[in-house]
Design a protein around this motif. Structure first.
Motif, PDB file in Angstrom:
ATOM      1  N   SER A  55    -113.860 -33.618  61.296  1.00  0.00           N
ATOM      2  CA  SER A  55    -114.496 -33.558  59.986  1.00  0.00           C
ATOM      3  C   SER A  55    -114.296 -34.867  59.241  1.00  0.00           C
ATOM      4  O   SER A  55    -113.475 -35.708  59.624  1.00  0.00           O
ATOM      5  CB  SER A  55    -113.927 -32.396  59.169  1.00  0.00           C
ATOM      6  N   THR A  56    -115.043 -35.036  58.160  1.00  0.00           N
ATOM      7  CA  THR A  56    -114.950 -36.247  57.356  1.00  0.00           C
ATOM      8  C   THR A  56    -113.616 -36.294  56.630  1.00  0.00           C
ATOM      9  O   THR A  56    -113.190 -35.310  56.023  1.00  0.00           O
ATOM     10  CB  THR A  56    -116.092 -36.286  56.333  1.00  0.00           C
ATOM     11  N   ASP A  57    -112.962 -37.441  56.719  1.00  0.00           N
ATOM     12  CA  ASP A  57    -111.688 -37.648  56.021  1.00  0.00           C
ATOM     13  C   ASP A  57    -111.984 -38.419  54.745  1.00  0.00           C
ATOM     14  O   ASP A  57    -112.256 -39.620  54.775  1.00  0.00           O
ATOM     15  CB  ASP A  57    -110.718 -38.429  56.913  1.00  0.00           C
ATOM     16  N   PHE A  58    -111.935 -37.746  53.605  1.00  0.00           N
ATOM     17  CA  PHE A  58    -112.289 -38.386  52.352  1.00  0.00           C
ATOM     18  C   PHE A  58    -111.243 -39.409  51.918  1.00  0.00           C
ATOM     19  O   PHE A  58    -111.526 -40.286  51.116  1.00  0.00           O
ATOM     20  CB  PHE A  58    -112.486 -37.337  51.260  1.00  0.00           C
ATOM     21  N   ASP A  59    -110.037 -39.308  52.465  1.00  0.00           N
ATOM     22  CA  ASP A  59    -109.018 -40.313  52.161  1.00  0.00           C
ATOM     23  C   ASP A  59    -109.318 -41.643  52.840  1.00  0.00           C
ATOM     24  O   ASP A  59    -108.762 -42.669  52.472  1.00  0.00           O
ATOM     25  CB  ASP A  59    -107.630 -39.819  52.601  1.00  0.00           C
ATOM     26  N   LEU A  60    -110.181 -41.620  53.868  1.00  0.00           N
ATOM     27  CA  LEU A  60    -110.561 -42.848  54.559  1.00  0.00           C
ATOM     28  C   LEU A  60    -111.869 -43.419  54.021  1.00  0.00           C
ATOM     29  O   LEU A  60    -112.495 -44.255  54.652  1.00  0.00           O
ATOM     30  CB  LEU A  60    -110.718 -42.578  56.064  1.00  0.00           C
ATOM     31  N   GLY A  61    -112.300 -42.947  52.863  1.00  0.00           N
ATOM     32  CA  GLY A  61    -113.542 -43.449  52.294  1.00  0.00           C
ATOM     33  C   GLY A  61    -114.758 -42.981  53.066  1.00  0.00           C
ATOM     34  O   GLY A  61    -115.587 -43.775  53.476  1.00  0.00           O
ATOM     35  N   SER A  72    -130.561 -28.093  51.471  1.00  0.00           N
ATOM     36  CA  SER A  72    -130.124 -29.447  51.812  1.00  0.00           C
ATOM     37  C   SER A  72    -128.650 -29.640  51.460  1.00  0.00           C
ATOM     38  O   SER A  72    -127.929 -30.378  52.139  1.00  0.00           O
ATOM     39  CB  SER A  72    -130.988 -30.473  51.078  1.00  0.00           C
ATOM     40  N   HIS A  73    -128.188 -28.959  50.417  1.00  0.00           N
ATOM     41  CA  HIS A  73    -126.757 -28.993  50.089  1.00  0.00           C
ATOM     42  C   HIS A  73    -125.936 -28.377  51.219  1.00  0.00           C
ATOM     43  O   HIS A  73    -124.861 -28.902  51.577  1.00  0.00           O
ATOM     44  CB  HIS A  73    -126.515 -28.236  48.785  1.00  0.00           C
ATOM     45  N   TRP A 124    -122.077 -30.339  63.905  1.00  0.00           N
ATOM     46  CA  TRP A 124    -122.667 -29.162  63.262  1.00  0.00           C
ATOM     47  C   TRP A 124    -124.059 -29.449  62.706  1.00  0.00           C
ATOM     48  O   TRP A 124    -124.792 -28.523  62.363  1.00  0.00           O
ATOM     49  CB  TRP A 124    -121.757 -28.667  62.141  1.00  0.00           C
ATOM     50  N   LEU A 125    -124.414 -30.708  62.610  1.00  0.00           N
ATOM     51  CA  LEU A 125    -125.781 -31.079  62.235  1.00  0.00           C
ATOM     52  C   LEU A 125    -126.598 -31.448  63.455  1.00  0.00           C
ATOM     53  O   LEU A 125    -127.753 -31.027  63.595  1.00  0.00           O
ATOM     54  CB  LEU A 125    -125.755 -32.251  61.251  1.00  0.00           C
ATOM     55  N   LEU A 126    -126.003 -32.214  64.363  1.00  0.00           N
ATOM     56  CA  LEU A 126    -126.740 -32.743  65.512  1.00  0.00           C
ATOM     57  C   LEU A 126    -127.217 -31.646  66.460  1.00  0.00           C
ATOM     58  O   LEU A 126    -128.386 -31.636  66.870  1.00  0.00           O
ATOM     59  CB  LEU A 126    -125.846 -33.743  66.259  1.00  0.00           C
ATOM     60  N   ASN A 147    -122.409 -28.894  56.153  1.00  0.00           N
ATOM     61  CA  ASN A 147    -122.224 -28.849  57.610  1.00  0.00           C
ATOM     62  C   ASN A 147    -121.893 -30.230  58.159  1.00  0.00           C
ATOM     63  O   ASN A 147    -121.034 -30.380  59.045  1.00  0.00           O
ATOM     64  CB  ASN A 147    -123.486 -28.322  58.297  1.00  0.00           C
ATOM     65  N   LEU A 148    -122.571 -31.248  57.647  1.00  0.00           N
ATOM     66  CA  LEU A 148    -122.361 -32.612  58.128  1.00  0.00           C
ATOM     67  C   LEU A 148    -120.941 -33.078  57.878  1.00  0.00           C
ATOM     68  O   LEU A 148    -120.313 -33.693  58.753  1.00  0.00           O
ATOM     69  CB  LEU A 148    -123.364 -33.546  57.436  1.00  0.00           C
TER      70      LEU A 148
END
Length: 393
Positions: A237-243, A158-159, A171-173, A164-165
């Protein structure tokens, strides 16, 4: 009497006006709309994955607890959940440290993360040793191994799903859709054309369903991946700077942009036989990788289901749970998904993914100031040499 009735009518009218949505006021303005849910979509999906992980773990541990409880031995369920918390702490705190607030306590936990994680594990280990009962050692060590294997299967995979998400929801869908498609089409092909048994663990599975499911999964994977690759919301990909938001203005990775590929020589010969003279073709690289994913989801991933079937037969249970009416438990639906997600992560790490500055930055920031300066000087020298070579050429 009339005054009282008039007052009641006015009160009813005011209540009706208060209950009407967006009713205009005397000055023509509208009432404020209800607050929106600003929770990032990526975070919602991550929490769903975590909830599925906990439920799958619960279903497997419950089977062991029923067997273990007959000996009236203590602490098995408590220790199982304790080790689950330790495993999640180890995986997620280190992997997603950029999501945590900046504070002295968090800084200490990050700096000594592995030491703290091992200390937590040692506490559980000592608790297990203290719970040992004479003449019951064998079954207790058996259940200790049961818990750790469950952690390996559920928490670790699950990690990888969450990893991937965060690299992009596509990459998940797409892999999840492939497993679902293969499951459905294998059932339909087996129902209409199945004659030859495939494996004794699942007597209803047939070779016809196995092959038919794989054929349709490859077709779905090709067209679905090509269609979804055009949406930045899925590919970025997820931008962690955008929360935890998805930066839809990101530069689309090359794997999702059309490219020209040379056709192998033996395929060119075959194409000439049917009257086609082609030496190159244009497609999205992601589609070619999805052919590999489709083949894995059709050939290898079903063995996750066979493994689960053997497990249930060993303990004489029909399903892992009953949370889904008519379909068993959560683990019954995700036995193939975990294996598929692990393959996608390994494949991405080995073949697709390139080093990302965003992944290196937390490690660089964790270095001492002197080490950061040393690294800066080395990078500056490297860049000077690289720029000089390009200028000379």
């Amino acid at each position: 009497m009339e005054t009282r009735q008039r007052k009641q009518r006015m009160d009813l009218k005011e209540e009706a006006n208060d209950s009407a949505p967006d009713a205009p006021s005397d000055d023509g303005s509208k009432m404020a709309p209800p607050p929106k849910d600003d929770t990032p979509e990526i975070l919602k999906k991550a929490l769903k994955v975590f909830a599925i992980q906990v439920k799958c773990f619960h279903e497997i541990i419950t089977i062991g607890h029923r067997y273990y409880q007959t000996f009236e031995l203590p602490w098995f369920r408590t220790l199982s959940w304790y080790f689950l918390a330790c495993a999640n702490y180890f995986f997620y705190l280190e992997a997603r440290s950029e999501l945590l607030p900046d504070s002295p306590v968090i800084g200490f936990l990050l700096k000594y993360h592995r030491l703290v994680s091992f200390t937590f594990y040692l506490i559980g280990f000592i608790m297990f040793v203290l719970s040992l009962v004479k003449k019951m050692y064998k079954i207790q060590f058996f259940m200790f191994g049961w818990t750790h294997v469950t952690l390996l299967i559920i928490v670790t995979q699950s990690h990888l799903i969450l990893t991937n998400l965060f690299d992009g929801m596509i990459w998940l869908l797409v892999p999840v859709s492939m497993v679902i498609c293969n499951d459905i089409m294998a059932y339909m092909c087996g129902f209409f054309f199945g004659r030859t048994p495939l494996i004794k663990l699942s007597p209803k599975k047939t070779w016809e369903g196995f092959i038919g499911g794989g054929f349709f999964t490859v077709i779905l994977g090709w067209f679905m991946s090509g269609y979804l690759a055009q949406f930045p919301y899925l590919t970025c990909s997820t931008d962690f700077d955008l929360g935890l938001g998805v930066n839809t203005q990101c530069e689309v990775p090359a794997i999702f942009r059309p490219a020209t590929f040379e056709i192998p020589l033996f395929v060119q010969v075959l194409l000439k036989v049917v009257g086609l003279k082609m030496t190159t073709f244009v497609t999205i690289p992601f589609q070619l990788h999805c052919v590999v994913f489709s083949l894995f989801s059709s050939i290898i991933a079903p063995f996750g289901g066979f493994f689960a079937s053997g497990f249930k037969r060993a303990f004489k249970v029909k399903d892992f749970g009953d949370i889904i009416p008519g379909h068993g438990g959560m683990m019954d639906r995700f036995d193939c998904q975990f294996l598929m997600a692990t393959f996608v992560h390994v494949y991405m790490s080995a073949i697709i993914r390139v080093p990302s500055p965003s992944r290196l930055l937390p490690m660089i920031l964790a270095l001492k100031p002197d080490d950061q300066v040393w690294l800066f000087e080395k990078l500056k020298e490297h860049l000077k040499v690289g720029v000089g070579i390009r200028m000379n050429t």
